[in-house]
Design an enzyme around this catalytic site. Structure first.
Site, PDB file in Angstrom:
ATOM      1  N   LYS A  47       0.839  -1.188   0.000  1.00 45.73           N
ATOM      2  CA  LYS A  47       0.000   0.000   0.000  1.00 45.73           C
ATOM      3  C   LYS A  47       0.884   1.252   0.000  1.00 45.73           C
ATOM      4  CE  LYS A  47      -3.031  -2.502   3.110  1.00 45.73           C
ATOM      5  NZ  LYS A  47      -3.357  -2.634   4.569  1.00 45.73           N
ATOM      6  N   GLY A  48       2.183   1.026   0.259  1.00 42.05           N
ATOM      7  CA  GLY A  48       3.082   2.142   0.537  1.00 42.05           C
ATOM      8  C   GLY A  48       3.285   3.137  -0.586  1.00 42.05           C
ATOM      9  N   ASP A 103       7.586   2.546  -2.862  1.00 44.41           N
ATOM     10  CA  ASP A 103       7.802   3.552  -1.816  1.00 44.41           C
ATOM     11  C   ASP A 103       9.279   3.569  -1.429  1.00 44.41           C
ATOM     12  OD1 ASP A 103       7.675   1.016  -0.651  1.00 44.41           O
ATOM     13  OD2 ASP A 103       6.350   1.610   0.987  1.00 44.41           O
ATOM     14  N   ASP A 106      14.844  -1.500  -0.324  1.00 43.20           N
ATOM     15  CA  ASP A 106      15.781  -1.726   0.781  1.00 43.20           C
ATOM     16  C   ASP A 106      16.702  -2.887   0.402  1.00 43.20           C
ATOM     17  OD1 ASP A 106      17.012  -1.957   3.253  1.00 43.20           O
ATOM     18  OD2 ASP A 106      15.250  -2.703   4.300  1.00 43.20           O
ATOM     19  N   LYS A 134      17.141   2.963  -0.353  1.00 46.29           N
ATOM     20  CA  LYS A 134      18.016   2.706   0.806  1.00 46.29           C
ATOM     21  C   LYS A 134      19.151   1.811   0.309  1.00 46.29           C
ATOM     22  CE  LYS A 134      15.736   1.882   4.899  1.00 46.29           C
ATOM     23  NZ  LYS A 134      15.122   0.994   5.929  1.00 46.29           N
ATOM     24  N   ARG A 168       0.922   6.097   7.568  1.00 44.66           N
ATOM     25  CA  ARG A 168       0.949   6.275   6.106  1.00 44.66           C
ATOM     26  C   ARG A 168       0.447   7.652   5.709  1.00 44.66           C
ATOM     27  NH1 ARG A 168       1.779   1.103   3.888  1.00 44.66           N
ATOM     28  NH2 ARG A 168       0.732  -0.612   4.920  1.00 44.66           N
TER      29      ARG A 168
END
Ligand code: 5GP
Length: 186
Positions: A47-48, A103, A106, A134, A168
């Site tokens: 959902k990010g 979003d 990583d 990241k 969020r």
């Protein structure tokens, strides 16, 4: 009545609402230029990436939008190492140009999983536009083509990114106070 305030759980703001709006415009305009002779499918990762997707796509021209949900975090603050396809996309992507909207990238596992999935289904091209990269977290090779911000290795929330499904809806990205996820640290 005293209302609870989510902002109190944030240690420091990394990217303000205005800085994010600027990044969305920069990335959206770059995508508009790079895809000017094509109609890509913007694939937003639930959902990010929803806030980032809608803000970037406002700066683009002809494009379709689809959603996919993959999970590697299980709601905690560390990646589980396994990637699951939670909700598949609902359209045939054979021969199509896909822009994955993330979003944050990583370890790179989610992105690698999705790129392989899309290619196996005959996508003509796959690129990635991520709000945050990241880079220090990378475990598998995964390149982000369009980056909002290079983010240091901290657990961040806001503007789509959650901790246990909360935060969020903060308009900025910030570092969560440690005591929020680690009660020993209070
Ligand atoms: P990866 O598969 O690249 O390790 O992880 C990608 C997913 O992990 C992101 O889509 C996001 O859901 C989650 N994630 C990674 N780092 C963070 C972080 O700092 N904060 C939050 N809220 N989620 C993160």
């Amino acid at each position: 009545m005293n209302q609870p305030d989510m902002n109190n759980d944030i240690e420091r703001v990394l990217y303000s609402e205005a800085e994010i709006a600027q990044a969305a415009k920069r990335v959206g305009e770059q995508l508009a230029a790079d895809y000017q002779d094509r109609t890509p499918i913007i694939l937003s990762v639930l959902k990010g990436a929803v806030l980032w997707t809608v803000d970037v796509m406002r700066h683009m021209q002809y494009a379709e939008v689809e959603f996919i949900d993959v999970s590697s975090y299980n709601g905690g603050i560390a990646s589980s190492g396994n990637v699951d396809l939670v909700t598949d996309l609902q359209t045939d992507i054979n021969g199509r140009d896909i822009i994955i909207m993330e979003d944050i990238v990583d370890t790179g596992r989610s992105l690698k999983f999705m790129i392989e999935l899309l290619k196996s289904r005959g996508a003509k091209s796959v690129t990635t536009a991520s709000l945050l990269d990241k880079k220090d977290g990378r475990v598998v090779e995964a390149t982000v083509d369009y980056v909002g911000f290079d983010v240091p290795k901290a657990f961040v929330v806001g503007y789509g990114l959650d901790y246990k499904q909360l935060y969020r809806n903060l308009p900025y990205v910030g570092v969560l106070k440690r005591e929020v996820y680690d009660p020993q640290h209070a």
